[in-house]
Write a protein that holds these residues in place. Structure first.
Motif, PDB file in Angstrom:
ATOM      1  N   ILE A 168      36.851  43.862  37.783  1.00  0.00           N
ATOM      2  CA  ILE A 168      38.024  44.408  37.089  1.00  0.00           C
ATOM      3  C   ILE A 168      39.289  43.739  37.607  1.00  0.00           C
ATOM      4  CG2 ILE A 168      39.444  46.487  36.812  1.00  0.00           C
ATOM      5  CD1 ILE A 168      36.739  48.061  36.693  1.00  0.00           C
ATOM      6  N   GLY A 169      39.396  43.599  38.925  1.00  0.00           N
ATOM      7  CA  GLY A 169      40.557  42.925  39.496  1.00  0.00           C
ATOM      8  C   GLY A 169      40.685  41.501  38.991  1.00  0.00           C
ATOM      9  N   SER A 170      39.573  40.800  38.941  1.00  0.00           N
ATOM     10  CA  SER A 170      39.576  39.420  38.468  1.00  0.00           C
ATOM     11  C   SER A 170      40.014  39.341  37.012  1.00  0.00           C
ATOM     12  CB  SER A 170      38.177  38.826  38.640  1.00  0.00           C
ATOM     13  OG  SER A 170      38.135  37.518  38.154  1.00  0.00           O
ATOM     14  N   ARG A 171      39.480  40.235  36.205  1.00  0.00           N
ATOM     15  CA  ARG A 171      39.822  40.242  34.776  1.00  0.00           C
ATOM     16  C   ARG A 171      41.313  40.539  34.580  1.00  0.00           C
ATOM     17  NH1 ARG A 171      36.354  40.641  30.363  1.00  0.00           N
ATOM     18  NH2 ARG A 171      35.089  39.536  31.868  1.00  0.00           N
ATOM     19  N   LEU A 172      41.845  41.525  35.320  1.00  0.00           N
ATOM     20  CA  LEU A 172      43.265  41.853  35.197  1.00  0.00           C
ATOM     21  C   LEU A 172      44.160  40.748  35.749  1.00  0.00           C
ATOM     22  CD1 LEU A 172      43.245  45.662  36.061  1.00  0.00           C
ATOM     23  CD2 LEU A 172      43.684  44.615  33.826  1.00  0.00           C
ATOM     24  N   ALA A 173      43.694  40.058  36.781  1.00  0.00           N
ATOM     25  CA  ALA A 173      44.485  38.966  37.359  1.00  0.00           C
ATOM     26  C   ALA A 173      44.630  37.814  36.368  1.00  0.00           C
ATOM     27  CB  ALA A 173      43.843  38.473  38.653  1.00  0.00           C
ATOM     28  N   VAL A 174      43.615  37.609  35.558  1.00  0.00           N
ATOM     29  CA  VAL A 174      43.625  36.499  34.600  1.00  0.00           C
ATOM     30  C   VAL A 174      44.289  36.883  33.283  1.00  0.00           C
ATOM     31  CG1 VAL A 174      42.141  34.996  33.202  1.00  0.00           C
ATOM     32  CG2 VAL A 174      41.611  35.382  35.618  1.00  0.00           C
ATOM     33  N   SER A 175      43.957  38.061  32.770  1.00  0.00           N
ATOM     34  CA  SER A 175      44.427  38.381  31.420  1.00  0.00           C
ATOM     35  C   SER A 175      45.092  39.750  31.292  1.00  0.00           C
ATOM     36  CB  SER A 175      43.253  38.300  30.440  1.00  0.00           C
ATOM     37  OG  SER A 175      42.237  39.217  30.809  1.00  0.00           O
ATOM     38  N   GLY A 176      45.390  40.380  32.405  1.00  0.00           N
ATOM     39  CA  GLY A 176      46.050  41.677  32.345  1.00  0.00           C
ATOM     40  C   GLY A 176      47.552  41.537  32.187  1.00  0.00           C
ATOM     41  N   PRO A 177      48.233  42.674  32.131  1.00  0.00           N
ATOM     42  CA  PRO A 177      49.696  42.641  32.053  1.00  0.00           C
ATOM     43  C   PRO A 177      50.277  41.844  33.225  1.00  0.00           C
ATOM     44  CG  PRO A 177      48.871  44.865  31.677  1.00  0.00           C
ATOM     45  CD  PRO A 177      47.710  44.038  32.127  1.00  0.00           C
ATOM     46  N   PRO A 178      51.273  41.013  32.973  1.00  0.00           N
ATOM     47  CA  PRO A 178      51.812  40.137  34.020  1.00  0.00           C
ATOM     48  C   PRO A 178      52.218  40.861  35.302  1.00  0.00           C
ATOM     49  CG  PRO A 178      52.744  39.564  31.893  1.00  0.00           C
ATOM     50  CD  PRO A 178      51.943  40.809  31.691  1.00  0.00           C
ATOM     51  N   GLU A 179      52.765  42.075  35.181  1.00  0.00           N
ATOM     52  CA  GLU A 179      53.220  42.773  36.377  1.00  0.00           C
ATOM     53  C   GLU A 179      52.077  43.280  37.251  1.00  0.00           C
ATOM     54  OE1 GLU A 179      54.979  44.983  33.042  1.00  0.00           O
ATOM     55  OE2 GLU A 179      53.153  43.815  33.004  1.00  0.00           O
ATOM     56  N   LEU A 180      50.849  43.215  36.749  1.00  0.00           N
ATOM     57  CA  LEU A 180      49.685  43.661  37.521  1.00  0.00           C
ATOM     58  C   LEU A 180      48.947  42.523  38.206  1.00  0.00           C
ATOM     59  CD1 LEU A 180      47.984  46.283  35.179  1.00  0.00           C
ATOM     60  CD2 LEU A 180      49.837  46.605  36.817  1.00  0.00           C
ATOM     61  N   ARG A 181      49.243  41.316  37.849  1.00  0.00           N
ATOM     62  CA  ARG A 181      48.400  40.199  38.262  1.00  0.00           C
ATOM     63  C   ARG A 181      48.321  40.000  39.771  1.00  0.00           C
ATOM     64  NH1 ARG A 181      49.546  36.407  33.025  1.00  0.00           N
ATOM     65  NH2 ARG A 181      48.377  37.765  31.622  1.00  0.00           N
ATOM     66  N   GLY A 182      49.428  40.158  40.477  1.00  0.00           N
ATOM     67  CA  GLY A 182      49.398  40.002  41.934  1.00  0.00           C
ATOM     68  C   GLY A 182      48.552  41.074  42.604  1.00  0.00           C
TER      69      GLY A 182
ATOM     70  N   ALA B  70      46.245  42.817  41.147  1.00  0.00           N
ATOM     71  CA  ALA B  70      44.869  42.639  40.685  1.00  0.00           C
ATOM     72  C   ALA B  70      44.149  41.574  41.511  1.00  0.00           C
ATOM     73  CB  ALA B  70      44.849  42.274  39.199  1.00  0.00           C
ATOM     74  N   LEU B  71      44.853  40.515  41.842  1.00  0.00           N
ATOM     75  CA  LEU B  71      44.261  39.484  42.695  1.00  0.00           C
ATOM     76  C   LEU B  71      43.939  40.062  44.068  1.00  0.00           C
ATOM     77  CD1 LEU B  71      43.402  36.558  42.922  1.00  0.00           C
ATOM     78  CD2 LEU B  71      45.745  35.990  43.586  1.00  0.00           C
ATOM     79  N   GLY B  72      44.849  40.872  44.595  1.00  0.00           N
ATOM     80  CA  GLY B  72      44.595  41.537  45.873  1.00  0.00           C
ATOM     81  C   GLY B  72      43.394  42.460  45.789  1.00  0.00           C
ATOM     82  N   LEU B  73      43.244  43.169  44.676  1.00  0.00           N
ATOM     83  CA  LEU B  73      42.086  44.039  44.477  1.00  0.00           C
ATOM     84  C   LEU B  73      40.798  43.221  44.492  1.00  0.00           C
ATOM     85  CD1 LEU B  73      40.686  46.712  43.723  1.00  0.00           C
ATOM     86  CD2 LEU B  73      41.240  46.214  41.330  1.00  0.00           C
ATOM     87  N   THR B  74      40.819  42.078  43.830  1.00  0.00           N
ATOM     88  CA  THR B  74      39.644  41.212  43.803  1.00  0.00           C
ATOM     89  C   THR B  74      39.231  40.809  45.219  1.00  0.00           C
ATOM     90  OG1 THR B  74      40.285  40.373  41.642  1.00  0.00           O
ATOM     91  CG2 THR B  74      38.733  39.032  42.885  1.00  0.00           C
TER      92      THR B  74
END
Length: 129
Positions: free
Chosen positions: A14-28, A30-34
């Motif tokens: 989920i973190g990977s998916r959001l880091a790549v294609s999620g809302p821009p403000e979540l990407r950092g 989301a990467l940390g979650l991954t």
């Protein structure tokens, strides 16, 4: 422990998916979650699963980031509770795996909560439709 490992791999996906294609403000976040969820997987013994049994591999899309994060946050909280209960009755090696996995799940949940906060702030900032 297999279910805990599955939950960490799902959080990682989920973190990977959001880091790549999620809302821009979540990407950092989301990467940390991954990264954190990957650490959670890494401290546990990898279960012997057939390819079809890896639930994270079945993730195809995230239609509703908020709902996905709410559910993931609940799951991460639940695995933390399960691991605390489990840690009390296992050998020392498994005990330390539980402790490290609890830490990774807790930090992952913190990332999820921060992403939910950012989504809420984004919703408030959008003009009324």
């Amino acid at each position: 422990m297999t279910e805990v490992w599955q939950a960490h791999t799902l959080a990682q996906a989920i973190g990977s998916r959001l880091a790549v294609s999620g809302p821009p403000e979540l990407r950092g976040e989301a990467l940390g979650l991954t990264e954190l969820a990957g650490r959670g997987c890494g401290v546990l013994d990898t279960p012997d699963l057939d390819e079809g049994d890896l639930r994270a591999a079945r993730l195809t899309e995230l239609e509703d980031a908020r709902e996905t994060l709410l559910c993931l946050g609940g799951l991460l909280g639940e695995i933390g509770i399960v691991l605390v209960c489990l840690a009390g009755g296992v050998d020392e090696g498994t005990y330390w795996q539980c402790i490290e996995s609890i830490d990774a799940a807790d930090e992952s949940r913190d990332r999820v909560l921060e992403m939910l906060r950012k989504l809420a702030a984004r919703e408030e900032a959008l003009p009324d439709r």
